[in-house]
Design a protein around this motif. Structure first.
Motif, mmCIF file in Angstrom:
data_model
loop_
_atom_site.group_PDB
_atom_site.id
_atom_site.type_symbol
_atom_site.label_atom_id
_atom_site.label_comp_id
_atom_site.label_asym_id
_atom_site.label_seq_id
_atom_site.Cartn_x
_atom_site.Cartn_y
_atom_site.Cartn_z
ATOM 1 N N ALA A 261 0.840 -1.248 0.068
ATOM 2 C CA ALA A 261 -0.027 0.255 0.044
ATOM 3 C C ALA A 261 0.743 1.228 0.115
ATOM 4 O O ALA A 261 0.608 2.209 -0.626
ATOM 5 C CB ALA A 261 -0.946 -0.005 1.169
ATOM 6 N N ASP A 268 3.465 3.642 -9.484
ATOM 7 C CA ASP A 268 2.540 4.136 -10.564
ATOM 8 C C ASP A 268 2.975 5.360 -11.057
ATOM 9 O O ASP A 268 2.975 5.548 -12.262
ATOM 10 C CB ASP A 268 0.957 4.514 -9.806
ATOM 11 C CG ASP A 268 -0.065 3.443 -10.021
ATOM 12 O OD1 ASP A 268 0.238 2.875 -10.895
ATOM 13 O OD2 ASP A 268 -0.994 3.604 -9.315
ATOM 14 N N ARG A 325 -4.381 7.446 -19.479
ATOM 15 C CA ARG A 325 -4.842 6.516 -18.469
ATOM 16 C C ARG A 325 -5.570 5.320 -19.197
ATOM 17 O O ARG A 325 -5.185 4.031 -18.797
ATOM 18 C CB ARG A 325 -5.871 7.107 -17.467
ATOM 19 C CG ARG A 325 -5.879 5.968 -16.211
ATOM 20 C CD ARG A 325 -6.578 7.139 -15.259
ATOM 21 N NE ARG A 325 -5.416 7.605 -14.150
ATOM 22 C CZ ARG A 325 -5.034 6.774 -13.349
ATOM 23 N NH1 ARG A 325 -5.039 5.506 -13.222
ATOM 24 N NH2 ARG A 325 -4.193 7.165 -12.474
ATOM 25 N N TYR A 332 -2.936 -3.346 -19.619
ATOM 26 C CA TYR A 332 -2.861 -4.331 -18.433
ATOM 27 C C TYR A 332 -3.640 -5.694 -18.891
ATOM 28 O O TYR A 332 -2.910 -6.567 -18.347
ATOM 29 C CB TYR A 332 -3.483 -3.600 -17.170
ATOM 30 C CG TYR A 332 -2.725 -2.457 -16.502
ATOM 31 C CD1 TYR A 332 -1.344 -2.270 -17.021
ATOM 32 C CD2 TYR A 332 -3.320 -1.763 -15.410
ATOM 33 C CE1 TYR A 332 -0.617 -1.296 -16.239
ATOM 34 C CE2 TYR A 332 -2.540 -0.611 -14.934
ATOM 35 C CZ TYR A 332 -1.295 -0.357 -15.132
ATOM 36 O OH TYR A 332 -0.633 0.362 -14.582
ATOM 37 N N GLU A 336 -1.601 -9.133 -18.582
ATOM 38 C CA GLU A 336 -1.825 -10.334 -17.576
ATOM 39 C C GLU A 336 -1.998 -11.443 -18.535
ATOM 40 O O GLU A 336 -1.442 -12.617 -17.988
ATOM 41 C CB GLU A 336 -3.180 -10.055 -16.917
ATOM 42 C CG GLU A 336 -3.145 -9.310 -15.875
ATOM 43 C CD GLU A 336 -4.628 -9.296 -15.079
ATOM 44 O OE1 GLU A 336 -5.101 -8.175 -14.668
ATOM 45 O OE2 GLU A 336 -5.251 -10.438 -15.108
ATOM 46 N N GLU A 359 2.176 -3.451 -14.607
ATOM 47 C CA GLU A 359 1.001 -3.691 -14.089
ATOM 48 C C GLU A 359 0.716 -3.039 -12.842
ATOM 49 O O GLU A 359 -0.346 -2.731 -12.267
ATOM 50 C CB GLU A 359 0.942 -5.252 -13.662
ATOM 51 C CG GLU A 359 0.874 -5.941 -14.975
ATOM 52 C CD GLU A 359 0.242 -7.319 -14.808
ATOM 53 O OE1 GLU A 359 0.859 -8.250 -15.460
ATOM 54 O OE2 GLU A 359 -0.625 -7.258 -14.057
ATOM 55 N N LEU B 24 -2.621 -9.744 -8.984
ATOM 56 C CA LEU B 24 -2.258 -8.619 -9.658
ATOM 57 C C LEU B 24 -3.340 -8.019 -10.456
ATOM 58 O O LEU B 24 -3.396 -6.840 -10.453
ATOM 59 C CB LEU B 24 -1.152 -9.268 -10.718
ATOM 60 C CG LEU B 24 0.262 -9.692 -10.154
ATOM 61 C CD1 LEU B 24 0.989 -10.147 -11.094
ATOM 62 C CD2 LEU B 24 0.843 -8.601 -9.341
ATOM 63 N N GLY B 25 -4.313 -8.555 -10.816
ATOM 64 C CA GLY B 25 -5.523 -7.987 -11.382
ATOM 65 C C GLY B 25 -6.163 -7.104 -10.311
ATOM 66 O O GLY B 25 -6.269 -5.848 -10.518
ATOM 67 N N LEU B 27 -4.807 -5.733 -7.743
ATOM 68 C CA LEU B 27 -3.761 -4.755 -7.407
ATOM 69 C C LEU B 27 -3.818 -3.569 -8.567
ATOM 70 O O LEU B 27 -4.120 -2.533 -8.075
ATOM 71 C CB LEU B 27 -2.381 -5.163 -7.339
ATOM 72 C CG LEU B 27 -1.818 -5.715 -5.746
ATOM 73 C CD1 LEU B 27 -0.524 -6.148 -6.243
ATOM 74 C CD2 LEU B 27 -2.124 -4.560 -4.898
ATOM 75 N N THR B 28 -4.031 -3.891 -9.661
ATOM 76 C CA THR B 28 -4.026 -2.932 -10.710
ATOM 77 C C THR B 28 -5.517 -2.170 -10.778
ATOM 78 O O THR B 28 -5.417 -0.988 -10.839
ATOM 79 C CB THR B 28 -4.078 -3.641 -12.205
ATOM 80 O OG1 THR B 28 -4.788 -4.703 -12.019
ATOM 81 C CG2 THR B 28 -2.497 -4.122 -12.101
ATOM 82 N N ASN B 31 -5.062 0.078 -7.802
ATOM 83 C CA ASN B 31 -4.323 1.422 -8.220
ATOM 84 C C ASN B 31 -4.797 2.241 -9.071
ATOM 85 O O ASN B 31 -4.448 3.650 -9.251
ATOM 86 C CB ASN B 31 -2.857 0.902 -8.771
ATOM 87 C CG ASN B 31 -1.896 0.398 -7.805
ATOM 88 O OD1 ASN B 31 -2.141 0.824 -6.516
ATOM 89 N ND2 ASN B 31 -1.258 -0.495 -8.161
ATOM 90 N N ALA B 32 -5.740 1.759 -10.190
ATOM 91 C CA ALA B 32 -6.471 2.456 -10.888
ATOM 92 C C ALA B 32 -7.537 3.462 -10.287
ATOM 93 O O ALA B 32 -7.869 4.707 -10.749
ATOM 94 C CB ALA B 32 -6.906 1.624 -12.250
ATOM 95 N N ASP B 34 -7.506 4.165 -7.087
ATOM 96 C CA ASP B 34 -6.988 5.175 -6.109
ATOM 97 C C ASP B 34 -6.234 6.452 -6.899
ATOM 98 O O ASP B 34 -5.732 6.339 -7.836
ATOM 99 C CB ASP B 34 -6.080 4.695 -5.218
ATOM 100 C CG ASP B 34 -6.421 4.602 -3.960
ATOM 101 O OD1 ASP B 34 -5.646 4.213 -3.009
ATOM 102 O OD2 ASP B 34 -7.298 5.151 -3.660
ATOM 103 N N ILE B 36 -3.574 9.032 -7.501
ATOM 104 C CA ILE B 36 -2.088 8.507 -7.718
ATOM 105 C C ILE B 36 -1.160 8.762 -6.312
ATOM 106 O O ILE B 36 -0.725 7.899 -5.658
ATOM 107 C CB ILE B 36 -1.060 9.126 -8.882
ATOM 108 C CG1 ILE B 36 -2.095 8.656 -10.213
ATOM 109 C CG2 ILE B 36 0.281 8.710 -8.669
ATOM 110 C CD1 ILE B 36 -1.416 9.111 -11.172
ATOM 111 N N ARG B 47 -6.002 1.740 1.491
ATOM 112 C CA ARG B 47 -5.315 0.944 0.570
ATOM 113 C C ARG B 47 -4.779 -0.215 0.999
ATOM 114 O O ARG B 47 -5.208 -1.406 0.623
ATOM 115 C CB ARG B 47 -4.251 1.877 -0.031
ATOM 116 C CG ARG B 47 -4.489 2.635 -1.134
ATOM 117 C CD ARG B 47 -3.388 3.484 -1.585
ATOM 118 N NE ARG B 47 -2.350 2.329 -1.969
ATOM 119 C CZ ARG B 47 -2.080 2.047 -3.426
ATOM 120 N NH1 ARG B 47 -2.830 2.822 -4.320
ATOM 121 N NH2 ARG B 47 -1.197 1.336 -3.792
#
Lengths: 360, 164
Positions: A261, A268, A325, A332, A336, A359, B24-25, B27-28, B31-32, B34, B36, B47
């Motif tokens: 977190a 990013d 974006r 992504y 995957e 990712e 991982l999905g 997580l992305t 992140n998307a 939230d 930045i 988070r």
């Protein structure tokens, strides 16, 4: 005697599933029969024996075919003593009769074959004295019974060895035997666990013992899973270790998710600057779905990834593209898919590492 | 035993790879959604909670319904989600609340095993309704999955740190 045999037949027919208590009862019945036979007036031993033999003669054939019927003897200590002490000779036939009936009515031939191997093997380890004692008794019977065929004698030897094993009651052997039998027994509808010396044979304690052995087997598996648990003895301490391990694993998950977190927002931000379609030759933006080999993610490759990472990072920060974006999100999905199909060659290693970076 | 992805007939469908893709999905996605860079502690805590839930959820989904603990965890997630949409109450986390309150009086010999089994029941999801035999089974599988989870997350964190 025929009627008695008949009644015992029906009894064994009904109660074969929980053999423990019934078999003990039946062995008592047979001692009574044998008492009656031997004290019968006007009949010498030979004729009584042939009378005895008539029944088993028909079933000796079955015995020949199913030597594993031996295994259904549940002889708790006092009954075995009775047999051994007073009746060397008739007890054999009594047991043959009982075994024959069990073989007829139990109907579990194959499984008993497996089970018969372990007690026979373990019985070979029994002390030499007992072996000699075993063999001397059948020797006597051989001399007095010319009519008996050899396979029957073998069966008697096997049975006698088993009884000796029971009498000795070495817990180690019987434990291995019962463990093996237990593994077989878990496939059967009924649990056949042999009673050990000095332990109760009623169905409740048998079931209880089976349950306890199951639990002990699973505890052993857990001990192997949890590091450092093999040296600890005692269920309570082992369970403590297991509980600590589970707690530490859960705490590690929380800690790592906290790190993710905190770390992620910066990633990013960096990713936007790193991810370019026309970046270096190792990063093929359009060729992700072409890799089809399965994903292997060994620890050794992590170091390789790191080096590739650093090279890529230094190379890519020179360019400063601007990324929308939507494009990032579209990529992504393809990333995957190719994450799963990454192979371990150097090129795709960089690809894999870059995919991970992108990712996140 | 669990570290060989080739144990299953199709290597890409091992527990580890299933968990990796799902996590991982998630997580992305997090992140998307939230913004930045928001270093405020509340956002970071949110988070963290989301990532933790995503991690446990990904593992539970990777195991599907094959285990009692995964079924219990999934039903907990579903009920929690429906409750959460109705009211914004603080939801109980699946794993950690009972950890701080364990009293270790485990010195008794045989009767004290009940205390440990109770503790184990609290730790393993869905453990309350299991008998001891199943509880030990589920604990073994749960430990295996937790170690996979920790391994994967550690690698991801290492990757993230490297690219700083």
């Amino acid at each position: 005697m025929e009627s008695n045999a008949g009644t015992t037949e029906t009894r064994s027919n009904v109660t074969v599933p929980d053999g423990g208590e019934v078999a003990a009862f039946e062995s008592l019945q047979f001692t009574d029969e044998i008492h009656r036979l031997i004290s019968a007036p006007g009949t010498d031993n030979a004729s009584s024996f042939t009378a005895l033999l008539e029944l088993p003669a028909t079933q000796v054939v079955e015995l020949l075919h199913s030597p594993e019927s031996v295994k259904l003897i549940v002889a708790s200590a006092p009954n075995v003593e009775d047999f051994k002490g007073s009746f060397h000779f008739p007890s054999n036939t009594g047991l043959i009769q009982k075994d024959a009936r069990f073989s007829v009515f139990s109907g579990e031939g194959n499984n008993k074959n497996e089970k018969s191997n372990s007690p026979e093997m373990t019985s070979k380890n029994s002390s030499a004295n007992l072996e000699k004692a075993v063999k001397s008794e059948p020797a006597e019977t051989v001399s007095s019974l010319p009519l008996v065929s050899d396979p029957t004698m073998e069966n008697r030897n096997i049975k006698r060895k088993d009884r000796e094993k029971k009498v000795k009651g070495s817990t180690k052997k019987s434990k291995t035997a019962t463990n093996e039998r237990l593994e077989d027994a878990e496939k059967l509808p009924y649990v056949h666990v042999r009673a050990r010396r000095g332990q109760a044979t009623d169905s409740h304690s048998l079931a209880e013992r089976a349950r306890r052995e199951k639990i002990n087997a699973r505890m052993k598996l857990l001990q192997e899973l949890v590091p450092g648990c093999n040296k600890i003895s005692g269920t309570a301490l082992v369970l403590d270790e297991i509980i600590n391990h589970v707690q530490s694993l859960q705490r590690q998950v929380e800690f790592l998710s906290m790190r993710l977190a905190t770390v992620n927002p910066r990633i990013d931000f960096n990713l936007d600057s790193l991810f370019t379609p026309e970046s270096g030759s190792t990063m093929d933006g359009g060729n992700f779905p072409s890799l089809v080999t399965p994903l292997i993610w060994p620890d050794v490759q992590v170091n390789g990834y790191r080096q590739q990472f650093q090279h890529q990072w230094h190379f890519d920060t020179l360019k400063q593209p601007i990324w929308g974006r939507e494009e990032v999100c579209n990529n992504y999905v393809t990333l995957e898919n190719s994450l799963l199909s990454c192979d371990s060659s150097a090129n795709s290693a960089t690809l894999h590492a870059n995919q991970l970076k992108m990712e996140l | 035993m669990m570290n060989t992805p080739q144990q299953v007939k199709n290597p890409s469908s091992s527990l580890k790879s299933r968990f990796i893709t799902r996590f991982l999905g998630a997580l992305t996605k997090i992140n998307a959604e939230d913004p930045i860079s928001s270093p405020s502690p509340t956002r970071i805590f949110q988070r963290y909670r989301r990532i933790k839930v995503a991690s446990n959820k990904s593992m539970a989904y990777s195991v599907r319904s094959r285990r009692i603990w995964s079924r219990a965890m999934l039903s907990r997630f579903r009920s929690r989600r429906s409750a959460f949409s109705g009211r914004r109450s603080s939801v109980k986390t699946t794993n950690c609340t009972t950890i701080n309150v364990t009293i270790n009086e485990n010195k008794t010999a045989k009767g004290g095993l009940d205390m440990q089994t109770d503790e184990l029941r609290e730790l393993v999801p869905g453990g309350e309704a299991m008998d001891v035999c199943n509880l030990l089974d589920e604990t073994a599988h749960y430990i295996k999955c937790l170690t996979t989870q920790v391994q994967v997350m550690r690698k991801i964190v290492d990757f993230c740190h490297l690219s700083k």
